[in-house]
Design a protein around this motif. Structure first.
Motif, PDB file in Angstrom:
ATOM      1  N   ALA A 217     -27.068  58.574 -42.252  1.00 16.04           N
ATOM      2  CA  ALA A 217     -28.313  59.280 -41.949  1.00 16.04           C
ATOM      3  C   ALA A 217     -28.203  59.587 -40.331  1.00 16.04           C
ATOM      4  O   ALA A 217     -28.649  61.453 -40.205  1.00 16.04           O
ATOM      5  CB  ALA A 217     -29.706  58.478 -42.254  1.00 16.04           C
TER       6      ALA A 217
ATOM      7  N   LEU B 223     -25.165  62.547 -39.998  1.00 14.82           N
ATOM      8  CA  LEU B 223     -25.902  63.623 -40.899  1.00 14.82           C
ATOM      9  C   LEU B 223     -27.191  64.234 -40.061  1.00 14.82           C
ATOM     10  O   LEU B 223     -27.263  65.670 -39.647  1.00 14.82           O
ATOM     11  CB  LEU B 223     -26.083  63.342 -42.708  1.00 14.82           C
ATOM     12  CG  LEU B 223     -25.150  62.939 -42.993  1.00 14.82           C
ATOM     13  CD1 LEU B 223     -25.506  62.594 -44.681  1.00 14.82           C
ATOM     14  CD2 LEU B 223     -24.276  63.816 -43.141  1.00 14.82           C
ATOM     15  N   SER B 224     -28.075  63.659 -39.814  1.00 11.52           N
ATOM     16  CA  SER B 224     -29.055  64.385 -38.995  1.00 11.52           C
ATOM     17  C   SER B 224     -29.513  65.708 -37.703  1.00 11.52           C
ATOM     18  O   SER B 224     -29.063  65.905 -37.938  1.00 11.52           O
ATOM     19  CB  SER B 224     -30.421  63.926 -39.131  1.00 11.52           C
ATOM     20  OG  SER B 224     -30.216  62.445 -38.349  1.00 11.52           O
TER      21      SER B 224
ATOM     22  N   LEU C 258     -26.023  66.997 -37.750  1.00  9.89           N
ATOM     23  CA  LEU C 258     -25.178  67.571 -37.900  1.00  9.89           C
ATOM     24  C   LEU C 258     -25.996  68.679 -38.424  1.00  9.89           C
ATOM     25  O   LEU C 258     -25.266  69.920 -37.928  1.00  9.89           O
ATOM     26  CB  LEU C 258     -23.842  67.348 -38.532  1.00  9.89           C
ATOM     27  CG  LEU C 258     -23.006  66.226 -39.082  1.00  9.89           C
ATOM     28  CD1 LEU C 258     -21.720  66.074 -39.931  1.00  9.89           C
ATOM     29  CD2 LEU C 258     -22.456  67.052 -38.305  1.00  9.89           C
ATOM     30  N   GLY C 259     -26.707  68.152 -38.428  1.00  6.41           N
ATOM     31  CA  GLY C 259     -27.881  68.956 -39.438  1.00  6.41           C
ATOM     32  C   GLY C 259     -28.765  69.948 -38.520  1.00  6.41           C
ATOM     33  O   GLY C 259     -28.539  71.423 -38.234  1.00  6.41           O
ATOM     34  N   VAL C 260     -29.061  69.023 -37.373  1.00  6.39           N
ATOM     35  CA  VAL C 260     -29.585  69.853 -36.261  1.00  6.39           C
ATOM     36  C   VAL C 260     -28.444  70.745 -35.360  1.00  6.39           C
ATOM     37  O   VAL C 260     -28.796  72.170 -35.276  1.00  6.39           O
ATOM     38  CB  VAL C 260     -30.190  68.952 -35.467  1.00  6.39           C
ATOM     39  CG1 VAL C 260     -30.438  69.939 -34.273  1.00  6.39           C
ATOM     40  CG2 VAL C 260     -31.355  68.054 -35.799  1.00  6.39           C
ATOM     41  N   TRP C 261     -27.382  70.650 -35.573  1.00  2.44           N
ATOM     42  CA  TRP C 261     -26.689  71.330 -34.539  1.00  2.44           C
ATOM     43  C   TRP C 261     -26.262  72.422 -35.770  1.00  2.44           C
ATOM     44  O   TRP C 261     -26.757  74.059 -34.884  1.00  2.44           O
ATOM     45  CB  TRP C 261     -25.429  70.710 -34.901  1.00  2.44           C
ATOM     46  CG  TRP C 261     -23.565  70.891 -34.340  1.00  2.44           C
ATOM     47  CD1 TRP C 261     -23.935  72.590 -33.911  1.00  2.44           C
ATOM     48  CD2 TRP C 261     -22.594  71.228 -34.465  1.00  2.44           C
ATOM     49  NE1 TRP C 261     -22.342  73.153 -33.192  1.00  2.44           N
ATOM     50  CE2 TRP C 261     -21.774  71.925 -33.673  1.00  2.44           C
ATOM     51  CE3 TRP C 261     -21.665  70.169 -34.328  1.00  2.44           C
ATOM     52  CZ2 TRP C 261     -20.381  71.543 -33.664  1.00  2.44           C
ATOM     53  CZ3 TRP C 261     -20.153  69.985 -34.835  1.00  2.44           C
ATOM     54  CH2 TRP C 261     -19.173  70.109 -33.612  1.00  2.44           C
ATOM     55  N   CYS C 262     -25.792  72.676 -36.944  1.00  2.00           N
ATOM     56  CA  CYS C 262     -26.197  73.549 -37.947  1.00  2.00           C
ATOM     57  C   CYS C 262     -27.205  74.554 -38.249  1.00  2.00           C
ATOM     58  O   CYS C 262     -27.198  75.973 -38.131  1.00  2.00           O
ATOM     59  CB  CYS C 262     -26.265  73.016 -39.185  1.00  2.00           C
ATOM     60  SG  CYS C 262     -24.262  72.529 -39.742  1.00  2.00           S
ATOM     61  N   VAL C 263     -28.615  73.822 -37.832  1.00  2.00           N
ATOM     62  CA  VAL C 263     -29.748  74.490 -37.709  1.00  2.00           C
ATOM     63  C   VAL C 263     -29.435  75.511 -36.669  1.00  2.00           C
ATOM     64  O   VAL C 263     -29.234  76.917 -36.558  1.00  2.00           O
ATOM     65  CB  VAL C 263     -30.874  74.440 -38.015  1.00  2.00           C
ATOM     66  CG1 VAL C 263     -32.521  74.977 -37.681  1.00  2.00           C
ATOM     67  CG2 VAL C 263     -31.399  73.478 -39.541  1.00  2.00           C
TER      68      VAL C 263
ATOM     69  N   TYR D 152     -26.556  78.090 -36.600  1.00  2.00           N
ATOM     70  CA  TYR D 152     -26.361  79.572 -37.757  1.00  2.00           C
ATOM     71  C   TYR D 152     -27.161  79.889 -38.364  1.00  2.00           C
ATOM     72  O   TYR D 152     -27.051  81.330 -38.437  1.00  2.00           O
ATOM     73  CB  TYR D 152     -25.777  78.351 -38.961  1.00  2.00           C
ATOM     74  CG  TYR D 152     -24.762  77.685 -39.832  1.00  2.00           C
ATOM     75  CD1 TYR D 152     -22.769  78.265 -39.298  1.00  2.00           C
ATOM     76  CD2 TYR D 152     -24.591  76.157 -40.149  1.00  2.00           C
ATOM     77  CE1 TYR D 152     -22.128  78.119 -39.228  1.00  2.00           C
ATOM     78  CE2 TYR D 152     -23.033  76.387 -40.150  1.00  2.00           C
ATOM     79  CZ  TYR D 152     -22.278  76.841 -40.069  1.00  2.00           C
ATOM     80  OH  TYR D 152     -20.844  76.344 -40.509  1.00  2.00           O
TER      81      TYR D 152
ATOM     82  N   SER E  12     -20.311  77.032 -33.740  1.00  2.00           N
ATOM     83  CA  SER E  12     -20.856  76.977 -34.574  1.00  2.00           C
ATOM     84  C   SER E  12     -19.568  75.673 -35.405  1.00  2.00           C
ATOM     85  O   SER E  12     -18.704  75.743 -35.094  1.00  2.00           O
ATOM     86  CB  SER E  12     -21.500  77.715 -35.740  1.00  2.00           C
ATOM     87  OG  SER E  12     -19.793  78.012 -36.398  1.00  2.00           O
TER      88      SER E  12
END
Lengths: 256, 536
Positions: free
Chosen positions: A18, A21-22, A24-29, A32, A43
Motif C-alpha cells: 500500500a 502504491l500510494s 506511485l499514485g502521488v507521483w502519477c498525479v 500526469y 512522469s
C-alpha cells in the motif's frame, strides 16, 4: 494501534505494498496532471522510456558492472583494513586511546572536498575512484567495528578467563565470534554508504559507471535519465543488501 | 571393468565440458552477440576531423531571414512585476549587465531601472548543473528566466531543454583568452599532442575548443587520450599535478597551472582563436511569450551597459570586483575584462545574422551540433533557427540610433613579420592549372570551406600562407610559381574582408616536401598550401 504492537506477516506485506502504491499514485498525479512540470519531475512513463535509451546508447549494464566493481573494491579494502584494526582497538583500549586523536575526527571528513586532492594524489584512473570509496566507507566502518568489539558482554570474557583461556584464546574464541554479527551488520551499512559515494567517485574520467550516467544526465537536463539511473542504484542497493543479510544469517547463526 | 567416477572427477568433467562449450560459443561469436543484447557497448564515437568544421554548403543555415522567428513583431504579453532573473557565473563577460545594473541586486537607481524601466537581478550560480536546475524551475518558481550559455554548449544541451522552448536572445561576449590549452614542455605544436593525455571537462566549451584546435592542426578526436574531468578547474589541477600532458581549462586556473608546472606553457588560447567561444543569453520560451517587452528592454539596457564599460573600463573593473564573489583584487577584475570582448549592438546584430559575420551564431551552432552528434553526445538534431529569437535585439534598435555596421576588429601592423612558431598548420590541397596562379571556382570553394572560417576564427592571429610544389620542373620557376599562388590565395582572402597585413605569403617551391617525390601519390601530397596560424 498500540505502541510497538506487532503486525502479522501478511498484513505487513499488504502495508508495504500500500505504501509503495500510494507513493506511485502521488507521483502519477503530480506528473500526469502536470501539477509539477515534467522538466522538474518526469512522469513514470518517461522514466521507463529512458531505460532503452540508456541500455542501447549509454551501456547501462556495463556501467552498472563497473560501479559494482568500484563499490565492491572499496568495500573489500575497507573491510580488510577496518576489521583487524577495529578488533585491535576494541580489544586493547591502550591502542584505541593512542589512535583516537586520528580516528575520532575522521568521521567528520568531508569526502566531497577530497575529490580534487585525490585526483592529484591517486591520478585520474581507477585508483582514485576506489580510494575515494575506500576512505568514504572506512571512516564509518572503523568506529562501528570498535563498538562491536566493546559491546561483547564482559560475562563471556570472565567465564573464559575462569576456564583458563589465554589472551589469544580470549580474542580468538570470545571477542571475534562475539562481535562478528554486529560487524556483519556494519558491513551492510557500508554497502549503502558505498553506493551513495559512487556518484562522487565517478565524476572524473569514468567512461562507464552509473554515477557517470547520472552526472552527465544532470548536465544535459535529462531528468528522466537521472531518475532511471537512481532507480538502478536503488535496485542494486536493495539486492546487495539482501545478499549480505542472508550471508550474515548463514554465517553468524549463533547470534540468535 | 567399469569404474565409478569420484565426485571430484565428475566435477572436473563437467567443468571441462562447460569450458569447451564456452570456448565454442566465444569462438563463433555467440557470446559476443549475447553480450551485445544483454550489455551493449556505448553508442559508437565517430571521428571528427578538420572537414567537420567550417560552413560546408550542406551544413549551411537555412536561408531564413535574419529575424528568424515565427512572428515578426513584439506584440502581446504583459509587463513583468518582479525583477528579471538572470543566471551568471564568475566571468568578466557580465561587465555590461553589471554596469547597467550597478551590481547584481535589482535597484531603482540603475540604468536598467531608470532608462529602460526594468528591474534586473543577476544571480551568480557557478555550478553549471545548478544553473540549469534554476532555469528549468523558471523565474516564477524560485529559479531564473534567463541563463548564460555558450553557443557550442547550447547546441549540445538544447535537446534536454527543448520542452522549455528556449531561445538565444543576445551575445554578451567572445572569450578572448578566457579558454586556453596548457601543455608540457615537450609539446610545441598541435601535432605533438598525438597520443598524449589531454584533460578537460567533457562536453563543455573546453572540449569544443580542443576539438577545434586538434582538427585544424591535422589530428582527429581519436588521436589524443582524453581524460574527462568534472570541471575545468579539475582539469587544470590534474595538469598541474603532472597526471596529464595537456589540459584545456579557463582563466585564471589554466594560466596558473601552466606557470606552476615545470616547463608548462600555453599552446593556444582564445586570444588567437578569437571567434570560437561565444557567450550568449538563453531565455525560457514561456517567459519570452509572456513578457516580450521586458526582454527587449533588458537587451537594450545590457548593451547600453556594454557601451558604458567601453567608455569607463576602470569603473567596470571596480564594480566587477565588488559584485562577483571570487574576485580577490582589482587586478583580477581587470584581467577578467581582458579575457573577453564585449560585442556592442552592431556586432550583436552581425553575429545573429547568418549573412553577417563570417563566423556567426548559425555557423557555430550548426558546426557544434554536427560535432556533438558525430562523437555520440547527442542523437537528435534541431535546426539552428529554432533555437534563436532575434526580435528583441531588433526591437532594441531604437536605443542605438548611431549604431552602424560592425567594423573589422583587429589591426595588424604592416609589414607582418610574425616571429613566433605556428600553433598549428592546416594543410589544404588547392588545385591550380599547370603553370598558372589563377584561382578557379573550385579552388575558391575549397578556400571558402577550409580556410575562410579558420582565418576568421583565429581572428587575432597572423596567418602564413606557404605555397609548395613537387620537384617536377625547374626549381626556381616552381618557387616563383608557388609564391604567386600563395599570393593569389591571400588576395582572395582579403576580398572576403580580412586585413592584408594578417597574411604573410611564402613560396617554398619544392623545398619543403612532406612526402617522397618518387611516387605520384607523394608528389600529390607535396603540391599543397600550408596555412600556419601564428600568434601575434
Amino acid at each position: 494501534m498500540d505502541v510497538r504492537e506487532p503486525v502479522p506477516r501478511q498484513r505487513a506485506r499488504a502495508l508495504a505494498l500500500a505504501g509503495l502504491l500510494s507513493f506511485l499514485g502521488v507521483w502519477c498525479v503530480l506528473s500526469y496532471a502536470d501539477i509539477v512540470p515534467t522538466v522538474i519531475l518526469p512522469s513514470p512513463t518517461e522514466v521507463l522510456r529512458a531505460f532503452p535509451v540508456l541500455h542501447f546508447e549509454e551501456a547501462l549494464v556495463r556501467s552498472a558492472g563497473w560501479s559494482l566493481y568500484r563499490v565492491g573494491m572499496g568495500f573489500v579494502l575497507s573491510a580488510l583494513v577496518a576489521i583487524p584494526l577495529g578488533l585491535l582497538m576494541g580489544t586493547f583500549p591502550a591502542v584505541k586511546h593512542f589512535l583516537s586523536p586520528l580516528v575520532d575526527p575522521l568521521r567528520f571528513l568531508p569526502i566531497s572536498a577530497l575529490v580534487p586532492l585525490f585526483l592529484v594524489w591517486f591520478g585520474i584512473e581507477e585508483a582514485m575512484k576506489i580510494m575515494l570509496l575506500f576512505v568514504g566507507t572506512f571512516v564509518y566502518l572503523l568506529p562501528l567495528v570498535v563498538e562491536a568489539v566493546e559491546n561483547v558482554d564482559d560475562v563471556y570474557l570472565q567465564t573464559a578467563t575462569t576456564l583458563g583461556a589465554s589472551r589469544w584464546q580470549l580474542v580468538r574464541h570470545v571477542l571475534v565470534p562475539g562481535s562478528l554479527p554486529a560487524i556483519g551488520e556494519a558491513l551492510r551499512v557500508m554497502n549503502g554508504i558505498g553506493w551513495t559515494y559512487v556518484i562522487l567517485a565517478e565524476i572524473v574520467n569514468a567512461r562507464l559507471g552509473l554515477g557517470h550516467i547520472i552526472t552527465v544526465a544532470g548536465k544535459r537536463s535529462h531528468v528522466d535519465q537521472i531518475f532511471a539511473g537512481v532507480l538502478v542504484i536503488l535496485f542494486i542497493g536493495v539486492v546487495t543488501d539482501w545478499m549480505i543479510r542472508v550471508a550474515n544469517k548463514q554465517l553468524f547463526a549463533w547470534k540468535s | 571393468m567399469a569404474r565409478q567416477l569420484t565426485p571430484l572427477g565428475r566435477l572436473l568433467l563437467v567443468l571441462a565440458g562447460l569450458s569447451l562449450l564456452g570456448y565454442g560459443l566465444y569462438k563463433y561469436g555467440v557470446l559476443g552477440r549475447i553480450a551485445g543484447i544483454v550489455a551493449p557497448e556505448k553508442r559508437a564515437e565517430g571521428t571528427v576531423s578538420r572537414d567537420d568544421f567550417g560552413a560546408s554548403p550542406a551544413a549551411a543555415p537555412e536561408s531564413t531571414p535574419a529575424g528568424t522567428t515565427s512572428r515578426a513583431s513584439l506584440g502581446g504579453g504583459t509587463r513583468l512585476n518582479r525583477p528579471i532573473k538572470v543566471a551568471i557565473v564568475l566571468w568578466g563577460g557580465y561587465a555590461g549587465g553589471i554596469m547597467a545594473n550597478g551590481g547584481l541586486a535589482p535597484n531603482k537607481d540603475s540604468v536598467f531601472s531608470r532608462d529602460f524601466g526594468v528591474q534586473v537581478e543577476l544571480l551568480q550560480i557557478d555550478d553549471t548543473t545548478k544553473s540549469r536546475d534554476a532555469f528549468r524551475a523558471g523565474g516564477d518558481r524560485g529559479g531564473v528566466d534567463i541563463m548564460w550559455d555558450t553557443v557550442d554548449a547550447y547546441a549540445l544541451e538544447y535537446g534536454g531543454l527543448a520542452r522549455l522552448n528556449p531561445k538565444a536572445i543576445m551575445q554578451y561576449d567572445w572569450s578572448r583568452g578566457g579558454d586556453a590549452i596548457a601543455v608540457d614542455a615537450s609539446i610545441k605544436s598541435v601535432r605533438d599532442l598525438k597520443g598524449r593525455k589531454l584533460a578537460c571537462a567533457e562536453a563543455t566549451p573546453s572540449h569544443y575548443f580542443a576539438l577545434y584546435v586538434l582538427t585544424q592542426g591535422g589530428l582527429t578526436n581519436r588521436d589524443v587520450d582524453w581524460k574527462f574531468t568534472d570541471s575545468a578547474v579539475d582539469a587544470a589541477n590534474v595538469f598541474k599535478a603532472g597526471q596529464v600532458d595537456a589540459a584545456v581549462s579557463w582563466s585564471p586556473d589554466v594560466y596558473v597551472a601552466a606557470r606552476e608546472r615545470t616547463g608548462g606553457h600555453i599552446l593556444a588560447s582564445t586570444k588567437e582563436a578569437t571567434n570560437l567561444i561565444a557567450d550568449i543569453f538563453v531565455a525560457r520560451g514561456d517567459f519570452l511569450e509572456q513578457h516580450p517587452e521586458d526582454v527587449r528592454r533588458f537587451v537594450g539596457g545590457w548593451l547600453r551597459g556594454v557601451e558604458m564599460v567601453h567608455k569607463n573600463p576602470e569603473r567596470a573593473a571596480v564594480l566587477l570586483q565588488k559584485s562577483l564573489s571570487g574576485v580577490n583584487t582589482l587586478d583580477d577584475a581587470k584581467g577578467m575584462l581582458e579575457d573577453v570582448k564585449l560585442p556592442d549592438y552592431a556586432e550583436n546584430r552581425a553575429f545573429f545574422n547568418p549573412q553577417g559575420s563570417l563566423v556567426n551564431y548559425q555557423s557555430i551552432y550548426q558546426t557544434a551540433q554536427n560535432i556533438w552528434r558525430k562523437i555520440g553526445k547527442i542523437s537528435q538534431v534541431y535546426p539552428g533557427y529554432q533555437t534563436v529569437d532575434t526580435r528583441f535585439l531588433e526591437g532594441a534598435a531604437e536605443y542605438f540610433p548611431q549604431a552602424g555596421t560592425a567594423k573589422p576588429e583587429f589591426e595588424f601592423t604592416a609589414p607582418s613579420k610574425p616571429r613566433a612558431e605556428p600553433i598549428l598548420t592546416k594543410t589544404v590541397s588547392i588545385y591550380f592549372p599547370t603553370g598558372s596562379s589563377t584561382l578557379d571556382e573550385n579552388a575558391k570553394a575549397v578556400l571558402d570551406t577550409q580556410v575562410v572560417e579558420l582565418a576568421a576564427t583565429f581572428g587575432g592571429a597572423y596567418m602564413r600562407i606557404a605555397g609548395n610544389t613537387d620537384n617536377v620542373g625547374n626549381a626556381d620557376a616552381n618557387q616563383r610559381l608557388s609564391r604567386a599562388r600563395a599570393d593569389a590565395v591571400a588576395r582572395y582572402l582579403v576580398s572576403k574582408g580580412f586585413d592584408r597585413n594578417k597574411f604573410e605569403v611564402v613560396g617554398n617551391g619544392p623545398g619543403k616536401p612532406v612526402a617522397s617525390n618518387d611516387t605520384d601519390e607523394g608528389r600529390a601530397k607535396n603540391r599543397r598550401t600550408d596555412f600556419e596560424v601564428i600568434p601575434r
